[in-house]
Design an enzyme around this catalytic site. Structure first.
Site, PDB file in Angstrom:
ATOM      1  N   MET A  56       8.187   2.539   4.936  1.00  0.00           N
ATOM      2  CA  MET A  56       9.318   1.605   4.942  1.00  0.00           C
ATOM      3  C   MET A  56      10.497   2.156   4.143  1.00  0.00           C
ATOM      4  O   MET A  56      11.649   1.978   4.529  1.00  0.00           O
ATOM      5  CB  MET A  56       8.887   0.234   4.398  1.00  0.00           C
ATOM      6  CG  MET A  56       7.882  -0.484   5.287  1.00  0.00           C
ATOM      7  SD  MET A  56       8.464  -0.762   6.991  1.00  0.00           S
ATOM      8  CE  MET A  56       7.604   0.546   7.876  1.00  0.00           C
ATOM      9  N   THR A  69       0.859  -1.180   0.000  1.00  0.00           N
ATOM     10  CA  THR A  69       0.000   0.000   0.000  1.00  0.00           C
ATOM     11  C   THR A  69       0.896   1.231   0.000  1.00  0.00           C
ATOM     12  O   THR A  69       2.033   1.186   0.483  1.00  0.00           O
ATOM     13  CB  THR A  69      -0.948   0.004   1.216  1.00  0.00           C
ATOM     14  OG1 THR A  69      -0.180  -0.072   2.413  1.00  0.00           O
ATOM     15  CG2 THR A  69      -1.921  -1.177   1.165  1.00  0.00           C
ATOM     16  N   VAL A 115       1.083   4.401   1.479  1.00  0.00           N
ATOM     17  CA  VAL A 115       1.658   5.052   2.660  1.00  0.00           C
ATOM     18  C   VAL A 115       2.612   4.097   3.380  1.00  0.00           C
ATOM     19  O   VAL A 115       3.681   4.509   3.844  1.00  0.00           O
ATOM     20  CB  VAL A 115       0.561   5.579   3.609  1.00  0.00           C
ATOM     21  CG1 VAL A 115       1.176   6.224   4.848  1.00  0.00           C
ATOM     22  CG2 VAL A 115      -0.323   6.592   2.883  1.00  0.00           C
ATOM     23  N   CYS A 116       2.254   2.826   3.435  1.00  0.00           N
ATOM     24  CA  CYS A 116       3.139   1.838   4.073  1.00  0.00           C
ATOM     25  C   CYS A 116       4.468   1.750   3.319  1.00  0.00           C
ATOM     26  O   CYS A 116       5.530   1.660   3.938  1.00  0.00           O
ATOM     27  CB  CYS A 116       2.463   0.472   4.138  1.00  0.00           C
ATOM     28  SG  CYS A 116       0.997   0.450   5.185  1.00  0.00           S
ATOM     29  N   ALA A 117       4.400   1.804   1.994  1.00  0.00           N
ATOM     30  CA  ALA A 117       5.629   1.771   1.184  1.00  0.00           C
ATOM     31  C   ALA A 117       6.499   2.989   1.491  1.00  0.00           C
ATOM     32  O   ALA A 117       7.715   2.859   1.688  1.00  0.00           O
ATOM     33  CB  ALA A 117       5.278   1.719  -0.300  1.00  0.00           C
TER      34      ALA A 117
END
Length: 153
Positions: free
Chosen positions: A51, A44, A46-48
């Site tokens: 990280m 997803t 924002v998660c990318a």
């Protein structure tokens, strides 16, 4: 639901596997600060970004005697493919897949209805005491500068 972790508490230990299937034992990191960067799901946007910000700052984390760990409920094969897709080579992506969300539950940040963790950052000091805990709205990218400022203190 378990009570949320609080600043000042000693963090509960865990053992999880990373994207390379290597076991990570939290208490083996005693003597270093640890950033537990929880994100709801791999793959997803924002998660990318969350990280990738860890990966981009890996040298700074090393200077600050800190081990950043990305944690979500995704299974190991997904974590491995995602790390490769993002070009992440330094940061460990831990799988809290089975028992599903066990670590997120232990810290009180598991969202039962959605089956994922909150987006949250937990920083522990060299003696496994929580020195920072913050949850973020699902769509909000955590501010990496805020994290590094805490680590510099």
């Amino acid at each position: 639901m378990t009570e949320e972790i609080r600043v000042g508490e000693t963090i509960q230990d865990f053992r999880l596997r990373d994207q390379k299937r290597e076991e990570m034992h939290l208490y083996d990191l005693k003597g270093k600060k640890v950033l537990l960067s929880f994100h709801p799901l791999a793959w997803t946007q924002v998660c990318a970004q969350q990280m990738k910000s860890l990966e981009e700052n890996h040298e700074l984390f090393t200077e600050l005697n800190t081990v950043p760990l990305g944690i979500s409920v995704d299974p190991i094969p997904s974590k491995k493919a995602w790390a490769r897709e993002l070009g992440v080579t330094h940061i460990k992506f831990l799988s809290d897949f089975w028992p599903h969300g066990e670590v997120a539950r232990a810290y009180g940040i598991f969202k039962e209805k959605e089956g994922v963790s909150e987006r949250a950052n937990i920083i522990i000091d060299e003696n496994q005491r929580v020195i920072f805990f913050k949850k973020y709205p699902g769509h909000e990218l955590p501010d990496i500068k805020e994290i590094t400022e805490i680590l510099r203190k």
